[in-house]
Scaffold this motif. Sequence first.
Motif, PDB file in Angstrom:
ATOM      1  N   SER A   9       0.807  -1.216   0.000  1.00  0.00           N
ATOM      2  CA  SER A   9       0.000   0.000   0.000  1.00  0.00           C
ATOM      3  C   SER A   9       0.842   1.269   0.000  1.00  0.00           C
ATOM      4  O   SER A   9       0.324   2.363  -0.232  1.00  0.00           O
ATOM      5  CB  SER A   9      -0.949   0.001   1.201  1.00  0.00           C
ATOM      6  N   GLN A  10       2.142   1.120   0.271  1.00  0.00           N
ATOM      7  CA  GLN A  10       3.082   2.229   0.152  1.00  0.00           C
ATOM      8  C   GLN A  10       4.447   1.623  -0.128  1.00  0.00           C
ATOM      9  O   GLN A  10       4.624   0.405   0.008  1.00  0.00           O
ATOM     10  CB  GLN A  10       3.102   3.081   1.425  1.00  0.00           C
ATOM     11  N   THR A  11       5.393   2.446  -0.468  1.00  0.00           N
ATOM     12  CA  THR A  11       6.688   1.891  -0.824  1.00  0.00           C
ATOM     13  C   THR A  11       7.323   1.143   0.353  1.00  0.00           C
ATOM     14  O   THR A  11       7.266   1.601   1.507  1.00  0.00           O
ATOM     15  CB  THR A  11       7.662   2.957  -1.322  1.00  0.00           C
ATOM     16  N   ILE A  12       7.873  -0.013   0.044  1.00  0.00           N
ATOM     17  CA  ILE A  12       8.616  -0.776   1.034  1.00  0.00           C
ATOM     18  C   ILE A  12      10.040  -1.039   0.532  1.00  0.00           C
ATOM     19  O   ILE A  12      10.716  -1.957   0.986  1.00  0.00           O
ATOM     20  CB  ILE A  12       7.915  -2.110   1.395  1.00  0.00           C
ATOM     21  N   ARG A  13      10.457  -0.231  -0.448  1.00  0.00           N
ATOM     22  CA  ARG A  13      11.760  -0.399  -1.094  1.00  0.00           C
ATOM     23  C   ARG A  13      11.892  -1.851  -1.551  1.00  0.00           C
ATOM     24  O   ARG A  13      11.115  -2.278  -2.398  1.00  0.00           O
ATOM     25  CB  ARG A  13      12.859   0.052  -0.152  1.00  0.00           C
ATOM     26  N   ASN A  14      12.836  -2.596  -1.025  1.00  0.00           N
ATOM     27  CA  ASN A  14      12.928  -4.018  -1.377  1.00  0.00           C
ATOM     28  C   ASN A  14      12.835  -4.905  -0.145  1.00  0.00           C
ATOM     29  O   ASN A  14      13.349  -6.020  -0.129  1.00  0.00           O
ATOM     30  CB  ASN A  14      14.212  -4.307  -2.155  1.00  0.00           C
ATOM     31  N   THR A  66       6.555  -0.843  -4.628  1.00  0.00           N
ATOM     32  CA  THR A  66       5.242  -1.357  -4.233  1.00  0.00           C
ATOM     33  C   THR A  66       4.813  -2.634  -4.951  1.00  0.00           C
ATOM     34  O   THR A  66       3.842  -3.272  -4.527  1.00  0.00           O
ATOM     35  CB  THR A  66       4.140  -0.303  -4.471  1.00  0.00           C
ATOM     36  N   ASP A  67       5.502  -3.011  -6.008  1.00  0.00           N
ATOM     37  CA  ASP A  67       5.045  -4.144  -6.820  1.00  0.00           C
ATOM     38  C   ASP A  67       6.111  -5.231  -6.920  1.00  0.00           C
ATOM     39  O   ASP A  67       7.247  -4.949  -7.327  1.00  0.00           O
ATOM     40  CB  ASP A  67       4.630  -3.663  -8.210  1.00  0.00           C
ATOM     41  N   TYR A  93       3.051 -16.804   0.716  1.00  0.00           N
ATOM     42  CA  TYR A  93       2.778 -15.523   1.372  1.00  0.00           C
ATOM     43  C   TYR A  93       3.916 -14.550   1.110  1.00  0.00           C
ATOM     44  O   TYR A  93       5.088 -14.915   1.198  1.00  0.00           O
ATOM     45  CB  TYR A  93       2.670 -15.689   2.890  1.00  0.00           C
ATOM     46  N   CYS A  94       3.572 -13.303   0.818  1.00  0.00           N
ATOM     47  CA  CYS A  94       4.568 -12.246   0.855  1.00  0.00           C
ATOM     48  C   CYS A  94       4.495 -11.567   2.219  1.00  0.00           C
ATOM     49  O   CYS A  94       3.474 -11.647   2.908  1.00  0.00           O
ATOM     50  CB  CYS A  94       4.358 -11.237  -0.269  1.00  0.00           C
ATOM     51  N   GLN A  95       5.576 -10.923   2.611  1.00  0.00           N
ATOM     52  CA  GLN A  95       5.640 -10.229   3.898  1.00  0.00           C
ATOM     53  C   GLN A  95       6.573  -9.041   3.764  1.00  0.00           C
ATOM     54  O   GLN A  95       7.672  -9.177   3.208  1.00  0.00           O
ATOM     55  CB  GLN A  95       6.169 -11.158   4.992  1.00  0.00           C
ATOM     56  N   GLN A  96       6.134  -7.894   4.266  1.00  0.00           N
ATOM     57  CA  GLN A  96       7.017  -6.731   4.262  1.00  0.00           C
ATOM     58  C   GLN A  96       7.709  -6.608   5.618  1.00  0.00           C
ATOM     59  O   GLN A  96       7.097  -6.816   6.665  1.00  0.00           O
ATOM     60  CB  GLN A  96       6.254  -5.448   3.892  1.00  0.00           C
ATOM     61  N   SER A  97       9.005  -6.282   5.563  1.00  0.00           N
ATOM     62  CA  SER A  97       9.757  -6.034   6.790  1.00  0.00           C
ATOM     63  C   SER A  97      10.340  -4.622   6.765  1.00  0.00           C
ATOM     64  O   SER A  97      11.377  -4.350   7.371  1.00  0.00           O
ATOM     65  CB  SER A  97      10.867  -7.077   6.953  1.00  0.00           C
ATOM     66  N   TYR A  98       9.665  -3.720   6.068  1.00  0.00           N
ATOM     67  CA  TYR A  98      10.118  -2.331   5.963  1.00  0.00           C
ATOM     68  C   TYR A  98       9.779  -1.547   7.221  1.00  0.00           C
ATOM     69  O   TYR A  98      10.575  -0.722   7.687  1.00  0.00           O
ATOM     70  CB  TYR A  98       9.480  -1.682   4.740  1.00  0.00           C
TER      71      TYR A  98
END
Lengths: 121, 107
Positions: free
Chosen positions: B26-31, B69-70, B87-92
């Motif tokens: 939903s917002q940038t999480i870089r990589n 974001t993609d 599952y994907c997961q963000q750790s940003y």
Amino acid sequence: EVQLVESGGGLVQPGGSLRLSCAASGFTFTSYWMHWVRQAPGKGLVWVSRIYGDGRRTAYADSVKGRFTISRDNAKKMLYLEMNSLRAEDTAVYYCARDSDTYGYSVLDYRGQGTLVTVSS
Amino acid sequence: DIQMTQSPSSLSASVGDRVTITCRASQTIRNYLNWYQQKPGKAPNVLIYAATSLQSGVPSRFSGSGSATDFTLTISSLQPQDFATYYCQQSYSLPYTFGQGTKLEIK
């Protein structure tokens, strides 16, 4: 060999308390952040909490903040999750996980087999 | 909180197929994006970290791409043991959020 073994799950009434434990072996426990992740029956994964290696900093999901407390005993190589004021929506398999902090990236590289918490009257 | 949205929610494919799963933040999480595989009754296993890096021991038929974001997870040639939920997961940023999962089934 890295091993994480959770225990302490079971059936508890709404409003009750439970303490989960995770026994770690096969790695230098103090060097790693640790997490709890949960999964309700038939549902997806939800991050719950994180603790630094020295135990000084913690973080929680909003859904458990103020009710759950993560802690660790580095001498015993144990991770804990104290759960109070339990609700039906806390019913889930709870996994402890090691954070490898690979090149500055948080990666849950090892997990236990999980322990089931059921909140029901 | 950063919302992670995966598509599709389920997918039918055959052994040997090339499969792509998409994850949008939903917002940038870089990589700061990880991919996990979970088989029934088992804990999830990490496949890809930092969006594109293959976790040690994971077969090279798995690959990740994307930034900001993609993101995508690609399995180049499906094997029988790859039928699972991903599952994907963000750790940003905290709280670390997961996508809702993509169930990969045998056609």
